[in-house]
Design an enzyme around this catalytic site. Sequence first.
Site, mmCIF file in Angstrom:
data_model
loop_
_atom_site.group_PDB
_atom_site.id
_atom_site.type_symbol
_atom_site.label_atom_id
_atom_site.label_comp_id
_atom_site.label_asym_id
_atom_site.label_seq_id
_atom_site.Cartn_x
_atom_site.Cartn_y
_atom_site.Cartn_z
ATOM 1 N N LYS A 152 -1.639 -0.605 4.071
ATOM 2 C CA LYS A 152 -1.923 -1.685 5.025
ATOM 3 C C LYS A 152 -1.245 -2.998 4.608
ATOM 4 C CE LYS A 152 -6.290 0.317 6.638
ATOM 5 N NZ LYS A 152 -7.749 0.089 6.884
ATOM 6 N N TYR A 168 -6.237 2.428 16.821
ATOM 7 C CA TYR A 168 -7.655 2.206 16.498
ATOM 8 C C TYR A 168 -8.548 2.255 17.740
ATOM 9 C CZ TYR A 168 -6.904 1.142 11.551
ATOM 10 O OH TYR A 168 -6.622 1.237 10.213
ATOM 11 N N HIS A 221 -5.191 3.416 4.695
ATOM 12 C CA HIS A 221 -5.847 4.223 5.738
ATOM 13 C C HIS A 221 -5.611 5.690 5.424
ATOM 14 C CE1 HIS A 221 -6.750 6.075 9.639
ATOM 15 N NE2 HIS A 221 -5.653 6.778 9.433
HETATM 16 P P1 ATP Z 1 -9.414 4.013 7.793
HETATM 17 O O1 ATP Z 1 -9.695 4.534 9.182
HETATM 18 O O2 ATP Z 1 -8.602 2.730 7.775
HETATM 19 O O3 ATP Z 1 -8.895 5.055 6.866
HETATM 20 P P2 ATP Z 1 -12.174 4.315 7.182
HETATM 21 O O4 ATP Z 1 -12.067 5.614 7.889
HETATM 22 O O5 ATP Z 1 -12.699 4.278 5.776
HETATM 23 O O6 ATP Z 1 -10.807 3.582 7.133
HETATM 24 P P3 ATP Z 1 -13.261 3.243 9.634
HETATM 25 O O7 ATP Z 1 -14.724 3.229 9.866
HETATM 26 O O8 ATP Z 1 -12.414 4.248 10.341
HETATM 27 O O9 ATP Z 1 -13.021 3.306 8.056
HETATM 28 O O10 ATP Z 1 -12.729 1.784 9.963
HETATM 29 C C1 ATP Z 1 -11.338 1.572 10.171
HETATM 30 C C2 ATP Z 1 -10.936 0.293 9.497
HETATM 31 O O11 ATP Z 1 -11.592 -0.802 10.147
HETATM 32 C C3 ATP Z 1 -11.369 0.159 8.031
HETATM 33 O O12 ATP Z 1 -10.507 0.783 7.130
HETATM 34 C C4 ATP Z 1 -11.342 -1.340 7.867
HETATM 35 O O13 ATP Z 1 -10.006 -1.817 7.712
HETATM 36 C C5 ATP Z 1 -11.892 -1.811 9.194
HETATM 37 N N1 ATP Z 1 -13.354 -1.979 9.167
HETATM 38 C C6 ATP Z 1 -14.294 -0.999 9.136
HETATM 39 N N2 ATP Z 1 -15.537 -1.510 9.106
HETATM 40 C C7 ATP Z 1 -15.385 -2.853 9.129
HETATM 41 C C8 ATP Z 1 -16.279 -3.974 9.122
HETATM 42 N N3 ATP Z 1 -17.595 -3.797 9.090
HETATM 43 N N4 ATP Z 1 -15.747 -5.219 9.149
HETATM 44 C C9 ATP Z 1 -14.418 -5.414 9.188
HETATM 45 N N5 ATP Z 1 -13.511 -4.415 9.214
HETATM 46 C C10 ATP Z 1 -13.976 -3.158 9.168
HETATM 47 MG MG MG Z 2 -11.201 5.826 9.828
#
Ligand code: ATP
Ligand code: MG
Length: 140
Positions: A11, A51, A117
């Site tokens: 990222k 996203y 990610h």
């Molecule tokens: P990724 O999809 O990036 O691999 P992840 O699967 O661990 O991460 P997700 O729940 O899919 O997490 O969320 C996608 C991305 O959104 C996170 O990696 C982070 O960058 C952001 N994100 C998630 N939760 C929050 C939050 N509460 N506040 C701010 N940003 C968040």
């Molecule tokens: Mg994710």
Amino acid sequence: MATERTLSIIKPDATRRNLTGKINAMLEEGGLRFVAQKRIKLDRERAERFYAVHKERPFFNDLCAFMTSGPVVVQVLEGDNAVARNREIMGATNPADANEGTIRKSFAESIEANSAHGSDSLENAAIEIACFFSDDEIVG
Ligand code: ATP
Ligand code: MG
């Protein structure tokens, strides 16, 4: 064990701090192999599409702004149980919850700017890989 492919993204917080090589070394040392990789800049439309599952979440707008704030490195990783393995190497979404030695524990700045990610299922991995790579760009 099953050989899988997963999509990884380094990222903008990590490319800005010149951490691509260190993160890639952690992925390789964790048993994953790069079978495709490119450095690109996401535009808003592409970030929103990527996203889309989060579009109702309160952090969606900020997340898309962050993901378009600088270069990212998109990569296809291959290996045994690559989807789960990559997520282990990355660590928990919130770096405060991530295990020692993971990418996010080592480098993430915040829950949003969390350096990496990784696809969360084999099905999503195939969809996400196709967002960025054609078949002839992936060389196993
Ligand atoms: P990724 O999809 O990036 O691999 P992840 O699967 O661990 O991460 P997700 O729940 O899919 O997490 O969320 C996608 C991305 O959104 C996170 O990696 C982070 O960058 C952001 N994100 C998630 N939760 C929050 C939050 N509460 N506040 C701010 N940003 C968040
Ligand atoms: Mg994710």
